[in-house]
Design a protein around this motif. Structure first.
Motif, short mmCIF file in Angstrom:
data_model
loop_
_atom_site.label_atom_id
_atom_site.label_comp_id
_atom_site.label_asym_id
_atom_site.label_seq_id
_atom_site.Cartn_x
_atom_site.Cartn_y
_atom_site.Cartn_z
N PHE A 119 0.85 -1.19 0.00
CA PHE A 119 0.00 0.00 0.00
C PHE A 119 0.89 1.24 0.00
N SER A 120 0.46 2.29 -0.67
CA SER A 120 1.14 3.57 -0.55
C SER A 120 0.97 4.09 0.88
N LEU A 121 1.76 5.10 1.23
CA LEU A 121 1.60 5.69 2.56
C LEU A 121 0.18 6.22 2.75
N GLN A 122 -0.36 6.83 1.70
CA GLN A 122 -1.72 7.36 1.79
C GLN A 122 -2.72 6.25 2.07
N ASP A 123 -2.61 5.15 1.35
CA ASP A 123 -3.56 4.05 1.56
C ASP A 123 -3.39 3.41 2.92
N ASN A 124 -2.15 3.34 3.42
CA ASN A 124 -1.92 2.87 4.79
C ASN A 124 -2.64 3.76 5.80
N ILE A 125 -2.53 5.06 5.60
CA ILE A 125 -3.16 6.01 6.51
C ILE A 125 -4.68 5.91 6.43
N PHE A 126 -5.19 5.69 5.23
CA PHE A 126 -6.64 5.60 5.02
C PHE A 126 -7.26 4.32 5.61
N LEU A 127 -6.45 3.30 5.85
CA LEU A 127 -6.99 1.97 6.17
C LEU A 127 -8.05 1.97 7.26
#
Length: 255
Positions: free
Chosen positions: A102-110
């Protein structure tokens, strides 16, 4: 206002065949006020990790209560605990716990994805947090493409994005070099100054000296606590060091 109350907490582990009992927590009681920044310290085996796991609702105590935001998490049903955890707690781990695919953004969004939030709402929440943490320019990168300090900032963003009542940090500077660790500790002070409540388990005297209060755990009990008050970080550092020496050399209970 008290945001967290830990009352008479006891944890006894039974070995696989029931022959031996290991008492990890004996009788722990303390509270955390809204907006506090508290560090928990103790030697390996003192019970601090067990305590954090119980507060995180990842483990159940043998007896006692943990009240977060007025709700006793010990009595929450198993099928509801993950939702409660996601809505009330933010986590920052030593090893970041970021997914490399996952990109950092997608990790944060999880956590927001798991809560069913729309993409528009997720972006709206992320923008000010990313700007505050200085990671806006690297959100599309993957964890293996950024430094340890940047990974930890992304992990902090993931913890903050749900607006949790409490952030639990487990050795958050443990995998960072000194420069990145200094940056993270400054960041913790900053988000605490903006009202975020933080409870951190650490072996680092330097990390603990940034907290406003330090709880020392010994043999499954609260042995002593220090309030920073008007002390500078250097004086707090020395007080923490002295207390750890007392614990290590078998000193008696503080008054």
């Amino acid at each position: 206002m008290k945001i967290l109350e830990v009352n008479n907490l006891k944890k006894v582990y039974t070995t696989r065949f029931g022959g031996n009992h290991v008492q990890a927590l004996t009788n722990i009681s303390f509270s955390v006020e809204e907006g506090e920044y508290v560090a928990i310290m103790g030697e390996s085996g003192s019970g601090k990790t067990t305590l954090l796991n119980i507060i995180a609702s990842l483990d159940k105590p043998t007896s006692g209560d943990v009240i977060l935001g007025g709700k006793n998490i010990v009595s929450i049903k198993e099928r509801e605990i993950s939702i409660f955890r996601r809505e009330n707690l933010g986590f920052v781990f030593q090893d970041f716990n970021l997914l490399d695919t996952f990109s950092l953004q997608d990790n944060i969004f999880l956590p927001l994805v798991l809560s069913g939030k729309t993409h528009e709402e997720m972006n709206r929440k992320l923008t000010p947090i990313a700007q505050h943490l200085g990671i806006s320019q690297i959100l599309k990168k993957y964890p293996y493409e950024v430094s340890g300090g940047q990974k930890q900032r992304a992990a902090v963003a993931r913890a903050l994005i749900t607006n949790p009542k409490l952030i639990l940090a487990d050795e958050p500077t443990g995998a960072l070099d000194s420069h990145a660790a200094d940056g993270l500790l400054k960041l913790f002070n900053d988000i605490n100054d903006h009202g975020q409540t933080i409870l951190m388990v650490t072996h680092s005297v330097k990390a603990a000296s940034h907290a406003k209060r330090v709880l020392f755990i010994k043999d499954g009990e609260v042995f002593h606590q220090l309030y920073r008050g008007a002390m500078q970080k250097e004086e707090m550092y020395q007080k923490i060091s002295d207390t750890l020496i007392t614990i290590a050399t078998g000193g008696g209970q503080y008054e």
